[in-house]
Each structure stands twice: as C-alpha cells, then as structure tokens.
Motif scaffolding. Structure first.
Motif, PDB file in Angstrom:
ATOM      1  N   ALA A 245       0.963  -1.246   0.066  1.00 17.51           N
ATOM      2  CA  ALA A 245      -0.029  -0.022  -0.101  1.00 17.51           C
ATOM      3  C   ALA A 245       0.905   1.304   0.174  1.00 17.51           C
ATOM      4  O   ALA A 245       0.515   2.383  -0.743  1.00 17.51           O
ATOM      5  N   PHE A 246       2.083   1.279   0.989  1.00 13.90           N
ATOM      6  CA  PHE A 246       2.849   2.421   0.732  1.00 13.90           C
ATOM      7  C   PHE A 246       3.528   2.718  -0.519  1.00 13.90           C
ATOM      8  O   PHE A 246       3.485   3.963  -0.950  1.00 13.90           O
ATOM      9  N   ILE A 247       3.923   1.698  -1.113  1.00 10.53           N
ATOM     10  CA  ILE A 247       4.678   2.272  -2.430  1.00 10.53           C
ATOM     11  C   ILE A 247       3.811   1.838  -3.549  1.00 10.53           C
ATOM     12  O   ILE A 247       4.335   2.546  -4.493  1.00 10.53           O
ATOM     13  N   GLY A 248       2.709   1.440  -3.504  1.00 13.36           N
ATOM     14  CA  GLY A 248       1.812   1.414  -4.639  1.00 13.36           C
ATOM     15  C   GLY A 248       0.547   2.275  -4.744  1.00 13.36           C
ATOM     16  O   GLY A 248       0.689   3.329  -5.005  1.00 13.36           O
ATOM     17  N   TYR A 249      -0.193   1.744  -4.099  1.00 12.21           N
ATOM     18  CA  TYR A 249      -1.716   2.470  -4.081  1.00 12.21           C
ATOM     19  C   TYR A 249      -1.664   3.953  -3.075  1.00 12.21           C
ATOM     20  O   TYR A 249      -2.194   4.813  -3.326  1.00 12.21           O
ATOM     21  N   GLY A 250      -1.009   3.909  -2.277  1.00  8.45           N
ATOM     22  CA  GLY A 250      -0.649   5.119  -1.316  1.00  8.45           C
ATOM     23  C   GLY A 250      -0.032   6.178  -2.204  1.00  8.45           C
ATOM     24  O   GLY A 250       0.042   7.350  -2.000  1.00  8.45           O
ATOM     25  N   GLN A 251       0.732   5.935  -3.173  1.00  3.64           N
ATOM     26  CA  GLN A 251       1.380   6.800  -4.126  1.00  3.64           C
ATOM     27  C   GLN A 251       0.681   7.008  -5.361  1.00  3.64           C
ATOM     28  O   GLN A 251       0.837   8.293  -5.976  1.00  3.64           O
ATOM     29  N   LEU A 252      -0.121   6.140  -5.826  1.00  4.98           N
ATOM     30  CA  LEU A 252      -0.587   6.381  -7.217  1.00  4.98           C
ATOM     31  C   LEU A 252      -1.588   7.394  -7.400  1.00  4.98           C
ATOM     32  O   LEU A 252      -1.550   8.001  -8.459  1.00  4.98           O
ATOM     33  N   SER A 253      -2.353   7.772  -6.013  1.00  6.31           N
ATOM     34  CA  SER A 253      -3.199   8.773  -6.356  1.00  6.31           C
ATOM     35  C   SER A 253      -2.709  10.043  -5.879  1.00  6.31           C
ATOM     36  O   SER A 253      -3.361  11.395  -6.019  1.00  6.31           O
ATOM     37  N   SER A 254      -1.774  10.277  -5.250  1.00 11.69           N
ATOM     38  CA  SER A 254      -0.970  11.467  -4.659  1.00 11.69           C
ATOM     39  C   SER A 254       0.474  11.616  -4.922  1.00 11.69           C
ATOM     40  O   SER A 254       0.814  12.515  -5.745  1.00 11.69           O
ATOM     41  N   GLY A 255       1.367  10.642  -4.489  1.00 11.72           N
ATOM     42  CA  GLY A 255       2.623  11.177  -4.646  1.00 11.72           C
ATOM     43  C   GLY A 255       3.329  11.039  -6.245  1.00 11.72           C
ATOM     44  O   GLY A 255       3.924  11.638  -6.549  1.00 11.72           O
ATOM     45  N   ILE A 256       2.738   9.952  -6.718  1.00 12.74           N
ATOM     46  CA  ILE A 256       3.375   9.932  -8.431  1.00 12.74           C
ATOM     47  C   ILE A 256       2.819  10.929  -8.836  1.00 12.74           C
ATOM     48  O   ILE A 256       3.561  11.598  -9.583  1.00 12.74           O
ATOM     49  N   ALA A 307       9.114  -6.800  -8.395  1.00 11.11           N
ATOM     50  CA  ALA A 307       9.948  -6.718  -9.507  1.00 11.11           C
ATOM     51  C   ALA A 307       9.512  -5.748 -10.677  1.00 11.11           C
ATOM     52  O   ALA A 307      10.359  -4.855 -11.119  1.00 11.11           O
ATOM     53  N   VAL A 308       8.123  -6.202 -10.893  1.00 15.63           N
ATOM     54  CA  VAL A 308       7.531  -5.026 -12.114  1.00 15.63           C
ATOM     55  C   VAL A 308       7.254  -3.767 -11.694  1.00 15.63           C
ATOM     56  O   VAL A 308       7.642  -2.745 -12.294  1.00 15.63           O
ATOM     57  N   TRP A 309       6.983  -3.610 -10.250  1.00 16.90           N
ATOM     58  CA  TRP A 309       6.877  -2.144  -9.720  1.00 16.90           C
ATOM     59  C   TRP A 309       8.155  -1.460  -9.800  1.00 16.90           C
ATOM     60  O   TRP A 309       8.265  -0.342  -9.929  1.00 16.90           O
ATOM     61  N   GLY A 310       9.382  -2.119  -9.492  1.00 23.07           N
ATOM     62  CA  GLY A 310      10.711  -1.433  -9.342  1.00 23.07           C
ATOM     63  C   GLY A 310      11.026  -1.091 -10.886  1.00 23.07           C
ATOM     64  O   GLY A 310      11.527   0.130 -10.908  1.00 23.07           O
ATOM     65  N   VAL A 311      10.766  -1.897 -11.816  1.00 26.45           N
ATOM     66  CA  VAL A 311      10.788  -1.164 -13.388  1.00 26.45           C
ATOM     67  C   VAL A 311      10.080   0.143 -13.523  1.00 26.45           C
ATOM     68  O   VAL A 311      10.596   1.034 -13.973  1.00 26.45           O
ATOM     69  N   SER A 312       9.045  -0.118 -13.108  1.00 20.43           N
ATOM     70  CA  SER A 312       7.869   1.209 -13.009  1.00 20.43           C
ATOM     71  C   SER A 312       8.477   2.405 -12.450  1.00 20.43           C
ATOM     72  O   SER A 312       8.610   3.409 -13.098  1.00 20.43           O
ATOM     73  N   PHE A 313       9.138   2.091 -11.159  1.00 18.55           N
ATOM     74  CA  PHE A 313       9.589   3.356 -10.435  1.00 18.55           C
ATOM     75  C   PHE A 313      10.872   3.779 -10.904  1.00 18.55           C
ATOM     76  O   PHE A 313      11.265   5.330 -10.847  1.00 18.55           O
ATOM     77  N   VAL A 314      11.787   3.019 -11.782  1.00 18.02           N
ATOM     78  CA  VAL A 314      12.820   3.507 -12.493  1.00 18.02           C
ATOM     79  C   VAL A 314      12.430   4.363 -13.670  1.00 18.02           C
ATOM     80  O   VAL A 314      13.066   5.280 -13.852  1.00 18.02           O
ATOM     81  N   SER A 378      -1.496   4.646   3.918  1.00 15.07           N
ATOM     82  CA  SER A 378      -1.874   5.584   3.019  1.00 15.07           C
ATOM     83  C   SER A 378      -2.166   7.108   3.927  1.00 15.07           C
ATOM     84  O   SER A 378      -2.091   8.027   3.318  1.00 15.07           O
ATOM     85  N   VAL A 379      -1.835   7.134   5.321  1.00 16.18           N
ATOM     86  CA  VAL A 379      -1.740   8.115   5.992  1.00 16.18           C
ATOM     87  C   VAL A 379       0.203   8.725   5.811  1.00 16.18           C
ATOM     88  O   VAL A 379       0.318   9.683   5.635  1.00 16.18           O
ATOM     89  N   VAL A 380       0.811   7.659   5.926  1.00 18.30           N
ATOM     90  CA  VAL A 380       2.063   7.997   5.731  1.00 18.30           C
ATOM     91  C   VAL A 380       2.627   8.299   4.552  1.00 18.30           C
ATOM     92  O   VAL A 380       3.332   9.214   4.087  1.00 18.30           O
ATOM     93  N   ALA A 381       1.967   7.638   3.420  1.00 17.64           N
ATOM     94  CA  ALA A 381       2.611   7.721   2.003  1.00 17.64           C
ATOM     95  C   ALA A 381       2.351   8.947   1.366  1.00 17.64           C
ATOM     96  O   ALA A 381       3.274   9.718   0.617  1.00 17.64           O
ATOM     97  N   PRO A 382       0.934   9.761   1.190  1.00 11.87           N
ATOM     98  CA  PRO A 382       1.048  11.133   0.863  1.00 11.87           C
ATOM     99  C   PRO A 382       1.909  12.132   1.415  1.00 11.87           C
ATOM    100  O   PRO A 382       2.285  12.799   0.992  1.00 11.87           O
ATOM    101  N   ALA A 383       1.988  12.063   2.915  1.00 10.86           N
ATOM    102  CA  ALA A 383       2.703  12.943   3.592  1.00 10.86           C
ATOM    103  C   ALA A 383       4.147  12.975   3.346  1.00 10.86           C
ATOM    104  O   ALA A 383       4.650  13.799   3.084  1.00 10.86           O
ATOM    105  N   CYS A 384       4.618  11.693   3.370  1.00  8.61           N
ATOM    106  CA  CYS A 384       6.143  11.271   2.921  1.00  8.61           C
ATOM    107  C   CYS A 384       6.343  11.890   1.478  1.00  8.61           C
ATOM    108  O   CYS A 384       7.230  12.487   1.318  1.00  8.61           O
ATOM    109  N   ALA A 385       5.214  11.434   0.531  1.00  8.33           N
ATOM    110  CA  ALA A 385       5.575  11.773  -0.786  1.00  8.33           C
ATOM    111  C   ALA A 385       5.592  13.490  -0.939  1.00  8.33           C
ATOM    112  O   ALA A 385       6.464  14.064  -1.568  1.00  8.33           O
ATOM    113  N   GLY A 386       4.557  14.241  -0.325  1.00  9.37           N
ATOM    114  CA  GLY A 386       4.347  15.562  -0.213  1.00  9.37           C
ATOM    115  C   GLY A 386       5.781  16.096   0.145  1.00  9.37           C
ATOM    116  O   GLY A 386       6.134  17.243  -0.224  1.00  9.37           O
TER     117      GLY A 386
END
Length: 438
Positions: A245-256, A307-314, A378-386
């Motif tokens: 959730a932290f690296i995926g959906y917590g970032q998809l709608s905010s951090g990314i 592994a696939v998400w790792g490629v995505s973040f690169v 999802s609490v940590v992810a947007p705040a961290c990304a922001g």
C-alpha cells in the motif's frame, strides 16, 4: 503434492458465479467511470485550482486514511454483527454525499470536511465490500472474481480518466466541479442494486459450533482484534499489505502525480493519458494473467509484482531527468503502464489470501485488519511524498519506492512459510487431499 494447473475458461467462471455476485459485477464499470474522472486530479484540484500549498495538500490527502483508521475496526465488527449488505448500503449513500461536498470545496475548512467524510465512508467500504464478495462467491472462484472485478473497475477508471483529462482546465474551476458531481451520480447504480436485487442478502454468517471449527482457526465467539493478531498466519499478510500500500496505491493517487507535475513537468492531459495507459494494460492483460496464475503460489506472484513495480519506479525517476518534454511524458506513461502490469498480479492474490484465511463469521474483522494496514500506509505515503517532492528531494523519493519493492518481495517469501498451501493458491491433488483426511 500439487494438482496440475488447468486453465478454466472465463465463460465457465460466469456460469458458475452465483446470481447475486453477477449483480455485484454489473455496476462496476459505471461506478468507477466516475472515480476515473477525478482520480488523477485530486492534487491538481486542491493545489492549482483551489490554491492550497502542496505541503498542505499532502496533509489533506492523508486525512481520509487517518479517519479510516479510526472507523475500520468498529466497521469490521459491525459487518460481522449485522451483515455486509446493510453496512454497504449506508457506505454507498455516504460516498455520494461526500463527492457533492468535494465539488463545492473552496476553503481549507471545507476541504477538511470533505476529506473527513471521504475517510469515514472509504474506511468502511473496503472491508465491507470484500466481506460481501466473499459471502457471495465460493472460495474456488474468489481469485478470479477479484481479478475480473479489477478488470471492470479499471475499464471504468480508464475511460473516466481519458474523459476527465480532456475536459478539465485549471483555469476553469467549474470543469472540476462538474466532474465531481458526475462521480457522485455514478453511485446511484450500486445503490440501486443493493436496495433492489440484493435486498434479501445480508452477508452475515452464523458462528460455527466449537466442534466444527478448523484446527488453528480463530474460534472466539466475540473475537477481538487482539485475538486476530495472535493468528501467526495473518501477520505476514498484514505486513505485506502495508508495504504494498505504501509503495503502490498510497502513491498512485497522490505522490506519483505530484512527482509528475513538480519534478517531471507533466501536463494534466498527459496525466490523464498515463492513467488511461495504466488502465488499458490492466484491462488487456488481467484476464490473460488470471488464466496463467491458477494453482500457482500467490506469494511468488507477489514477488513478480514487486519486481515489475521496481521497473515502473525507475521509469518514473527517469522522467524527471528530462522535465517538460515529450520524453518525460512518454517515460511517465511507461511508468503507469508497467505499474499496471504489476497490479494484475497483486489484485487477484492478496484479497483472496485474506478471505481464504478468514473464518466466515469473522470475515468482516479479517478484512478490516487488512484495510487497516492499507489505511495506515495511506496516512504515511501522501505526507511522505508531499515532503520529499515539495522539498526537491525527487531522487530520494524514487529510492524509497525501490527499497519498498525489495521489502515487499522479502515479506512475500516470509508469508509463504506461514500460510497454508490452500490459502497460498496451491491446489492439492485428490490423492494428497485424501491422505490428509485419513
């Protein structure tokens, strides 16, 4: 001994699916078309249209998860007590009202009200809908159901994302208001199904007699969440849920999206097309993936996802090296597309693991625990990304996501050692099954 893997045609899946579960699937595209209209633009709406600072936007987008943490526990217990359908009916009506509030938000206090309502009803929605699905769909069909559901969900989001990207204009706030109101209207479809064809469904399972409980299962009649946390099979699944959730959906709608706008100079139109590409990959490949993962270890599939998400973040990081260019837009599109491929391995597996592990009469609580870890992430992810993106630490943000991919793979392998083979998606041959029952 593992049974041979066979590919069951999707027509057989639909034929075997109970009628109430078919009704559940029938509204997915319409409902999530509305979600797709606004999903890529939450940050843009609050920051560029309403004029809130990016750091404040990160805090605002963390509020729903904070509220969700508070309500998810009581919500799971309520589902077990009165049934999933009555709770889901209230949730859907509440989500409709919430989107109307979002559409009229112009000040910080109004934004706080909107995000609190969003957290209240979204916090209840996930454990409730998963418990309702599990009560309607037999165990052998759940992995496929979650996969088909995700395909239809993304078809709706993808079409909505394209339409939203074509219509919104940061210089015309009314275009954003209109999209939020249309999203609100799409909740009328699932509300009609819950009040109509599914009105006789409760989604409540009776508590089994003591001598009918599977050895090792949670047996408490009024089980607390502390009881569930004593289940060693559940703990690694919850930890895996948090990291994904932290690296995926917590970032998809905010951090990314924030990274794309601030570090890569991506336009709102390109954001919409990137999310559409993400959806297209899922819609095209999810059913193909479903045919090939039947009978395979779900934990290994989650390692593939990492592994696939790792490629995505690169790809995401590379887009910031050429900001404001066509190349940046293409790299961001590649990021979203490859991320979608990873989702096709994730969505059919983790929810099915939770529900195959959960006793029927405690399904609300098990899904609530799974939802809770997602909410915390999802609490940590947007705040961290922001914080990272807002302070120009784009490189550190990408490194954090890559480390998370490694952690997810390690937790998946740990879970493999704890959960029963059947929960991990491994079929037993008839001979092996017979041997275990003698």
């Amino acid at each position: 001994m593992t049974a041979p893997t066979t590919r069951v045609p999707l027509s057989a899946f639909w034929h075997d699916l109970p009628v109430p579960a078919r009704w559940m699937l029938s509204t997915i595209v319409v409902d999530f078309f509305g979600n797709g209209l606004v999903l890529p633009f939450s940050v843009v709406y609050l920051h560029e249209v309403r004029g809130f600072a990016l750091s404040l936007v990160g805090v605002l987008l963390a509020i729903p998860a904070l509220v969700g943490i508070v309500v998810v526990g009581p919500g799971g217990a309520l589902v077990d007590r009165i049934g999933a359908r009555p709770v889901m009916t209230v949730v859907v009506a509440g989500q409709l009202v919430t989107l109307v509030v979002w559409a009229t938000t112009a000040t910080v206090p109004q934004a706080v009200v909107a995000t609190v309502l969003q957290g209240l009803f979204n916090g209840l929605a996930w454990p409730t809908v998963n418990a309702l699905i599990a009560s309607l769909v037999p165990s052998g069909l759940r992995q496929r159901y979650f996969g088909v559901n995700f395909t239809l969900l993304n078809l709706g989001i993808g079409v909505g994302g394209v339409v939203g990207g074509l219509l919104v204009d940061v210089h015309r706030p009314g275009t954003f208001v209109a999209l939020y109101l249309v999203d609100a209207a799409t909740f009328l479809a699932p509300l009609a199904v819950l009040l109509g064809p599914l009105r006789h469904v409760s989604g409540k399972a009776p508590t089994p007699a003591a001598d009918a409980v599977t050895p090792g299962a949670v047996v408490a009649d009024a089980a607390t969440y502390r009881t569930l946390l004593r289940d060693p099979r559940l703990l690694p699944i919850l930890a895996l849920g948090f990291v994904t959730a932290f690296i995926g959906y917590g970032q998809l709608s905010s951090g990314i999206p924030a990274f794309a706008r601030a570090a890569s100079g991506i336009s709102t139109q390109a954001l919409g097309w990137a999310f559409a590409a993400n959806t297209a990959v899922i819609v095209v490949l999810q059913l193909v993936v479903l045919q090939r993962i039947e009978g395979r270890r779900r934990t290994r599939l989650l390692c593939v996802m990492a592994a696939v998400w790792g490629v995505s973040f690169v790809c995401l990081g590379a887009s910031s090296l050429v900001p404001g260019t066509v190349s940046a837009a293409l790299l961001f599109g590649a990021c979203a597309s490859v991320f979608g491929l990873g989702e096709t391995f994730f969505q059919p597996t983790l929810p099915a693991m939770v529900n195959d592990l959960a006793p029927d009469h405690l399904r609300g609580r098990y899904n609530a625990m799974s939802s809770l870890v997602f909410q915390v992430a999802s609490v940590v992810a947007p705040a961290c990304a922001g914080f990272l993106v807002g302070h120009g630490l784009a490189g550190g943000y990408v490194v954090l996501l890559l480390v998370g991919c490694l952690a997810a793979a390690g937790l998946a392998l740990l879970a493999e050692r704890r959960v029963p083979p059947e929960v991990n998606g491994v079929r037993r041959s008839p001979a092996a099954s017979g041997a275990t029952t003698r």
